[in-house]
Design a protein around this motif. Structure first.
Motif, PDB file in Angstrom:
ATOM      1  N   ASP A 238      -9.193  10.984   8.264  1.00 11.02           N
ATOM      2  CA  ASP A 238      -9.604  10.196   7.103  1.00 11.02           C
ATOM      3  C   ASP A 238      -9.602   8.699   7.389  1.00 11.02           C
ATOM      4  O   ASP A 238      -9.459   7.884   6.483  1.00 11.02           O
ATOM      5  CB  ASP A 238      -8.666  10.476   5.920  1.00 11.02           C
ATOM      6  N   ALA A 239      -9.744   8.322   8.643  1.00  8.92           N
ATOM      7  CA  ALA A 239      -9.644   6.917   9.053  1.00  8.92           C
ATOM      8  C   ALA A 239     -10.830   6.099   8.553  1.00  8.92           C
ATOM      9  O   ALA A 239     -11.887   6.630   8.198  1.00  8.92           O
ATOM     10  CB  ALA A 239      -9.566   6.834  10.570  1.00  8.92           C
ATOM     11  N   ILE A 240     -10.614   4.808   8.531  1.00 11.47           N
ATOM     12  CA  ILE A 240     -11.689   3.872   8.182  1.00 11.47           C
ATOM     13  C   ILE A 240     -12.783   4.009   9.246  1.00 11.47           C
ATOM     14  O   ILE A 240     -12.476   4.084  10.434  1.00 11.47           O
ATOM     15  CB  ILE A 240     -11.147   2.430   8.146  1.00 11.47           C
ATOM     16  N   PRO A 241     -14.057   4.041   8.853  1.00 14.00           N
ATOM     17  CA  PRO A 241     -15.135   4.170   9.841  1.00 14.00           C
ATOM     18  C   PRO A 241     -15.111   3.028  10.855  1.00 14.00           C
ATOM     19  O   PRO A 241     -14.636   1.924  10.577  1.00 14.00           O
ATOM     20  CB  PRO A 241     -16.403   4.114   8.996  1.00 14.00           C
ATOM     21  N   GLN A 242     -15.636   3.300  12.037  1.00 16.93           N
ATOM     22  CA  GLN A 242     -15.617   2.320  13.128  1.00 16.93           C
ATOM     23  C   GLN A 242     -16.325   1.031  12.744  1.00 16.93           C
ATOM     24  O   GLN A 242     -15.869  -0.056  13.101  1.00 16.93           O
ATOM     25  CB  GLN A 242     -16.258   2.915  14.374  1.00 16.93           C
ATOM     26  N   ALA A 243     -17.412   1.118  11.988  1.00 16.49           N
ATOM     27  CA  ALA A 243     -18.120  -0.097  11.559  1.00 16.49           C
ATOM     28  C   ALA A 243     -17.226  -0.959  10.670  1.00 16.49           C
ATOM     29  O   ALA A 243     -17.264  -2.188  10.743  1.00 16.49           O
ATOM     30  CB  ALA A 243     -19.402   0.275  10.824  1.00 16.49           C
TER      31      ALA A 243
ATOM     32  N   THR B 174       0.819  -1.218   0.000  1.00 10.13           N
ATOM     33  CA  THR B 174       0.000   0.000   0.000  1.00 10.13           C
ATOM     34  C   THR B 174       0.849   1.264   0.000  1.00 10.13           C
ATOM     35  O   THR B 174       0.476   2.265  -0.594  1.00 10.13           O
ATOM     36  CB  THR B 174      -0.967   0.029   1.190  1.00 10.13           C
ATOM     37  N   ARG B 175       2.003   1.241   0.623  1.00 12.23           N
ATOM     38  CA  ARG B 175       2.866   2.427   0.618  1.00 12.23           C
ATOM     39  C   ARG B 175       3.482   2.662  -0.754  1.00 12.23           C
ATOM     40  O   ARG B 175       3.944   3.749  -1.050  1.00 12.23           O
ATOM     41  CB  ARG B 175       3.943   2.318   1.674  1.00 12.23           C
TER      42      ARG B 175
ATOM     43  N   PRO C  94      -5.930   6.545   3.992  1.00 13.78           N
ATOM     44  CA  PRO C  94      -4.479   6.646   4.157  1.00 13.78           C
ATOM     45  C   PRO C  94      -3.852   5.304   4.530  1.00 13.78           C
ATOM     46  O   PRO C  94      -4.535   4.340   4.865  1.00 13.78           O
ATOM     47  CB  PRO C  94      -4.328   7.662   5.295  1.00 13.78           C
ATOM     48  N   ASN C  95      -2.533   5.278   4.483  1.00 17.73           N
ATOM     49  CA  ASN C  95      -1.767   4.076   4.817  1.00 17.73           C
ATOM     50  C   ASN C  95      -1.398   4.071   6.293  1.00 17.73           C
ATOM     51  O   ASN C  95      -1.401   5.101   6.952  1.00 17.73           O
ATOM     52  CB  ASN C  95      -0.477   4.023   3.990  1.00 17.73           C
ATOM     53  N   GLY C  96      -1.042   2.897   6.807  1.00 15.84           N
ATOM     54  CA  GLY C  96      -0.511   2.778   8.161  1.00 15.84           C
ATOM     55  C   GLY C  96      -1.524   3.078   9.245  1.00 15.84           C
ATOM     56  O   GLY C  96      -2.718   2.830   9.099  1.00 15.84           O
TER      57      GLY C  96
END
Length: 119
Positions: free
Chosen positions: A54-59, A23-24, A44-46
């Motif tokens: 911009d994180a993945i949603p909690q669900a 992914t990087r 984003p990565n990491g």
């Protein structure tokens, strides 16, 4: 039991490292990750994929956690009782030529996998 856990965790960390490298380098799955049109590359990565604006949603994180738990408890184990060594999850189905190797080669390949998981 401890060797089984060591091999299993070593495989997980090897996959995690490979995922970071891929992914990087800008290689992402094509298509959308959800129905709202967010692509895999839009996250984003990491650690920023887990923490940050911009994180993945909690669900989504819960789904990943549950899927990994399902794999750990239901799939990645010796179901048939035919395991040759701790961490042998072939279950009589997947071989990839393992049975064609002599005993010394099998020991060498198992030691390489174990050392790679420890690194």
């Amino acid at each position: 039991r401890l060797r089984y856990v060591e091999v299993n965790h070593g495989r997980i960390w090897q996959l995690a490292f490979l995922g970071q490298i891929v992914t990087r380098n800008g290689i992402h799955l094509s298509g959308d990750i959800d129905y709202s049109g967010d692509s895999f590359a839009s996250y984003p990565n990491g650690l920023a994929a887990v923490f940050g604006p911009d994180a993945i949603p909690q669900a989504g994180l819960i789904q990943i956690f549950l899927f990994v738990g399902f794999l750990e408890l239901g799939v990645m184990k010796d179901v048939t009782g035919e395991a040759e060594f701790p961490g042998d999850f072939r279950n009589g189905a997947l071989d990839f030529g393992w049975d064609t190797f002599d005993e010394d080669t099998k020991l060498t390949k198992r030691a390489v996998e174990l050392n790679n998981g420890r690194a």
